[in-house]
Design a protein around this motif. Structure first.
Motif, short mmCIF file in Angstrom:
data_model
loop_
_atom_site.label_atom_id
_atom_site.label_comp_id
_atom_site.label_asym_id
_atom_site.label_seq_id
_atom_site.Cartn_x
_atom_site.Cartn_y
_atom_site.Cartn_z
N PHE A 198 17.37 14.61 34.92
CA PHE A 198 16.79 15.89 35.35
C PHE A 198 15.27 15.83 35.26
N PHE A 231 13.21 17.94 33.88
CA PHE A 231 12.75 18.25 32.52
C PHE A 231 13.68 17.60 31.49
N ASN A 268 16.18 17.62 30.11
CA ASN A 268 17.33 18.36 29.54
C ASN A 268 18.00 17.66 28.37
N PHE A 270 19.07 17.50 24.39
CA PHE A 270 19.41 18.56 23.44
C PHE A 270 18.45 18.51 22.26
N PRO A 271 17.68 19.58 22.07
CA PRO A 271 16.56 19.54 21.11
C PRO A 271 17.01 19.35 19.66
N LEU A 304 26.26 11.28 23.34
CA LEU A 304 27.07 12.42 23.78
C LEU A 304 28.11 12.09 24.87
N ARG A 359 20.74 8.09 28.54
CA ARG A 359 21.91 8.96 28.52
C ARG A 359 22.65 8.90 29.86
#
Ligand SMILES: Nc1ncnc2c1ncn2[C@@H]1O[C@H](COP(=O)(O)OP(=O)(O)OP(=O)(O)O)[C@@H](O)[C@H]1O
Ligand SMILES: [Mg+2]
Lengths: 225, 377
Positions: free
Chosen positions: A93, A95, A97, A99-100, A110, A158
């Motif tokens: 993406f 930005f 995306n 997970f913070p 993940l 990822r």
């Protein structure tokens, strides 16, 4: 004959809002051969993201057919298309995306958890990927402890995790400076060469498009070479 | 706080359950304290509390009634009793003055865990409740100091500890039994008693004897085991409806709090949910994640609720001991009793309402379309 990894036939997407019809995609016919890097550009609102989302199975077309890896994904049910996304598609993406609250390692892990891989397999695969994207020492860092370029590299890792057939990227360098954009494309080329991964990249960045095998333009939902 | 409603609901329900358990224990102990005693006679006109405050002693029955009642047909034994609150070693405690000669026959006696009961010729002796004994760390034959309180005389007695009893009811176990004369002296009510216990020769004659007593002494209140049970169940119903309604309202309100919080968090995390679904998370996975969150919220609310509920029950039982009158009849002395089962039930109710409240937001999150979620921003 070259095998096509993606084929769209008269692909159309129409949004109806009250009595106004917005034609986001208009009879798009696109063939993407295996192991190529394809770029798409076009003005804002021309339908680039819509096309990417439909090919990636997160959106459904109004008309037409999409074949990915010889499967007509417009015919897949909800749980089948979820599995299709998990196994066949890698998303990058704009930005990133990530997970913070998860570390770089956990973000990459993940998709492996979602596909229920055992722990040893996961650890091996994630550390290999960290190696590939050159982020081995940053495994335990949270996204906000990484630079934009580093975050994007984790996002690439990822996307690669489940070894997808096709990687879709929407403005992947939109948030990066030129140095990081060049590094990003270098990594894409490398993966493409070494692992034969197919890339479909929406971009306005000449640093990206100059490295592509083929460039398409979209205008008002119509695709041109 | 978002789980406050669940917390309050759980606390109320726990207090309710504890009170019910307390009443239950009280009823059992009342019936046990009647023992074989089938009938207890009190003054009907004034309650113990008002008497103690305004008139002095609560002992208003004439001791001569004992022999009058003993003379009635079908009466097996009769025993007078005087009750008050006194200071024992400077600690407030309920005291029961009994007649050693008849107490055992009528009530079945105390449940001793040490020493012996009060004997006929004993004068300055006491049998302590286990709670009081532990409080003083008293051994048999130790002396405890008994101090009268205004408006009565402030005579001081030193009593030898003869024995220790245990009833299982906290308040009762923090009291002591002494020969009736000591209480009469302390309260300046020689010749008068607080209550009279009656044992009937045959259980079938309880009703007949109690109506006979009522006829003979119109001013007294005649209580049998069955009237105690009736009173208790009435009180229980009232309490159950009251606290139960409050608890349910609080739980429902709390559930809406959880629904609200979780819906907000679903919206706030739209982009994350979209990303998760885009990379291949199934609806079921997302559903499970949010239900897990609801379970955590429910647990949090329930655990805090149990803590507050336990504390409230404890405080209530302390208060009931300090403030309520001692005229040992219902509902004068209700002290909540915490049981593991009650704690478990309130915990489960809290967690369950959290989970129920989480279902809808979790479903919303699971059904979110990844495109819309990704376009969100
Ligand atoms: N959910 C929707 N409802 C209505 N119209 C939509 C919706 N999603 C997209 N559109 C419209 O479809 C058209 C194509 O949108 P799309 O996001 O594909 O454009 P884009 O080429 O990616 O633009 P950009 O370069 O700004 O990202 C736009 O006119 C947009 O407003
Ligand atoms: Mg776009």
């Amino acid at each position: 004959m070259v095998e096509n990894i993606v084929e769209t036939v008269n692909l159309s997407k129409v949004y109806k809002r009250k009595n106004v019809e917005i034609v986001a995609l208009n009879d798009v016919n696109l063939q993407i051969p295996k192991a190529q890097i394809i770029c798409i550009n076009g003005p804002s609102g021309s339908g680039k993201t819509t096309l990417l989302n439909i090919i990636g199975g997160v959106d459904r077309p109004t008309r037409g057919k999409v074949t990915v890896d010889n499967v007509d994904i417009t015919r897949l049910g909800e749980s089948q298309i979820t599995r299709f996304r998990l196994e066949k598609i890698g998303f990058i993406f704009q930005f990133h995306n990530l997970f913070p609250t998860l570390t770089a390692f956990e973000n990459i892990e993940l998709p492996l958890i979602l596909s229920k891989k055992p722990k040893e397999t996961r650890e091996k695969r994630v550390s290999d990927l960290l190696e590939i994207v050159g982020m081995k020492e940053r495994a335990d860092h949270k996204p906000d402890e990484l630079s934009g370029g580093e975050q994007q590299r984790i996002a690439i890792a990822r996307a690669l995790t489940n070894n997808p057939t096709l990687i879709l990227a929407d403005e992947p360098t939109g948030d990066l400076d030129s140095e990081n954009a060049i590094a990003f494309m270098k990594l894409v080329k490398e993966l493409n060469k070494k692992q034969g991964q197919t890339f479909l990249i929406v971009t306005h960045d000449p640093l990206v498009s100059q490295e592509c095998d083929k460039i398409y333009a979209i205008r008002d939902g119509k695709l041109r070479e | 706080m978002t789980v406050a409603g669940i917390t309050v609901g759980v606390a109320l329900i726990l207090v309710l359950l504890s009170l019910v358990a307390g009443i239950d224990a009280q009823v059992k102990s009342s019936i046990r304290s009647l023992g074989g005693a089938d009938i207890t006679v009190y003054n009907a006109t004034i309650t113990g509390a008002r008497q103690s405050f305004f008139l002095g002693s609560s002992a208003t029955l004439n001791e001569s009634m004992v022999s009058d009642i003993a003379g009635l047909p079908n009466v097996y034994a009769v025993s007078p009793q005087s009750t008050e609150v006194v200071e024992v070693n400077s600690i407030l405690a309920p005291i029961w003055g009994i007649d050693p000669g008849t107490f055992d026959i009528v009530s079945g006696g105390l449940n001793l865990v040490g020493g012996r009961e009060i004997a006929q010729n004993d004068t300055y002796v006491a049998v302590l409740g286990k709670g009081l004994q532990q409080l003083f760390n008293a051994s048999l034959n130790d002396q405890v100091s008994l101090q009268g309180r205004p408006p009565f005389n402030s005579n001081n007695y030193n009593l030898a500890v003869m024995g220790v009893y245990e009833t299982g009811v906290a308040v009762t176990d923090r009291g002591l039994y002494v020969p009736i004369g000591i209480v009469q002296n302390l309260t300046e009510s020689q010749g008068r008693v607080t209550s009279i216990l009656v044992k009937v020769d045959n259980p079938n004659n309880v009703e007949a004897v109690s109506s006979e007593i009522s006829g003979l002494f119109p001013d007294v209140r005649v209580v049998t085991a069955s009237t105690i049970a009736t009173q208790a169940s009435q009180l229980l119903n009232t309490l159950t409806v009251f606290f139960g309604a409050l608890g349910v309202v609080a739980l429902v309100a709390g559930s809406f709090g959880v629904i609200n919080t979780m819906l907000i968090s679903v919206v706030e995390r739209t982009k994350e949910i979209g990303t998760l679904k885009a990379i291949g998370a199934s609806e079921l996975t997302v559903l499970k994640m949010f239900i897990f969150e609801a379970v955590i919220l429910g647990c949090l609310g329930a655990v805090v609720g149990v803590a507050i509920g336990s504390a409230s029950s404890f405080i209530l039982s302390e208060l009931s001991f300090r403030l309520l009158p001692t005229a040992g009849r219902l509902p004068a002395r209700i002290s909540p009793v915490l049981t593991p089962v009650n704690v478990a039930v309130s915990l489960i109710l809290g967690v369950a309402s959290g989970v129920l409240a989480g279902l809808y937001p979790a479903w919303r999150a699971a059904r979110m379309k990844p495109v819309e979620a990704l376009r969100h921003g």
